[in-house]
Design a protein around this motif. Structure first.
Motif: not given
Length: 223
Positions: A35, A38, A115, A118
């Motif tokens: 979280r 992000e 993804h 990352y």
């Protein structure tokens, strides 16, 4: 006191309960970190921020995750662990080894695209732990589980006579794992490349090697 009248194990002595509690802690820490990633970006988030947001001591966080890349890897591996069973039916329906592996690799390509932000950090962590003996706890947590799927598919291909059987499935799976990671690295470094095509080329080289054939040797026949 007999076994029949012995009290049930307490939460502190029940290994199964302790492991479930440990897993819940890992999941909580990784979800909290994600979280923050992000919201603020991976590079900007510190381990101290993760500990504060998760309401745990810094020592507790570092005891489970020595670096924030490990938090990211845990989250991504947990997601993969949930996705692989859903793929099993499609993989098993494929007619041969090449088709089964292609089904898995194309699904992995789609997952990687979701993804991509990352993957540089994740791959750095994976490669840093690539030579750690797999019997250690840290090494197990640093693996995605795809190596086990590769090994199972290779073993199945050997049993069906499609693949050579003079090398152990685990050894062949490790070879393929590094080809797979190399394809991911090439794709991350080249934003416009096609990861499915990278994986297709990787699988072809794994199955057929580098020996030139008429279809893959454009210089053959030229003066």
């Amino acid at each position: 006191m007999t076994a029949e009248t012995s009290p049930p194990p307490s939460p502190d002595t029940d290994p199964g309960r302790r492991e479930r509690k440990r897993q819940q802690t890992l999941d909580h820490l990784a979800a909290t970190a994600f979280r923050l990633f992000e919201a603020h970006g991976f590079e900007a988030v510190t381990m101290e921020q993760v500990a504060a947001e998760a309401d745990v001591a810094k020592g507790t966080l570092y005891n489970h995750f020595p670096v924030k890349e490990a938090l990211l890897a845990h989250l991504l591996h947990s997601e993969l662990a949930g996705d692989i069973p859903r793929l099993r039916a499609a993989i098993e329906a494929a007619p041969d080894f090449a088709a089964r592996m292609t089904c898995l690799l194309h699904a992995s390509a789609d997952w990687s695209a979701r993804h991509r932000t990352y993957l540089v950090h994740y791959l750095r962590f994976r490669l840093a732990n690539a030579v750690t003996p797999p019997t250690t706890t840290d090494a197990k947590s640093a693996r995605s589980g795809l190596d086990q799927v590769f090994e199972a598919l290779i073993r199945q291909g050997q049993a069906s006579g499609e693949l050579r059987a003079d090398l152990p499935p685990a050894q062949l799976a490790q070879m393929f794992q590094f080809l797979y990671l190399s394809a991911l690295l090439r794709w991350v470094a080249a934003p416009d490349s096609d990861l499915r095509a990278e994986f297709d080329a990787t699988l072809h080289v794994f199955l057929h090697g580098l020996i030139a054939t008429p279809d893959h040797n454009p210089t053959r026949g030229k003066a």
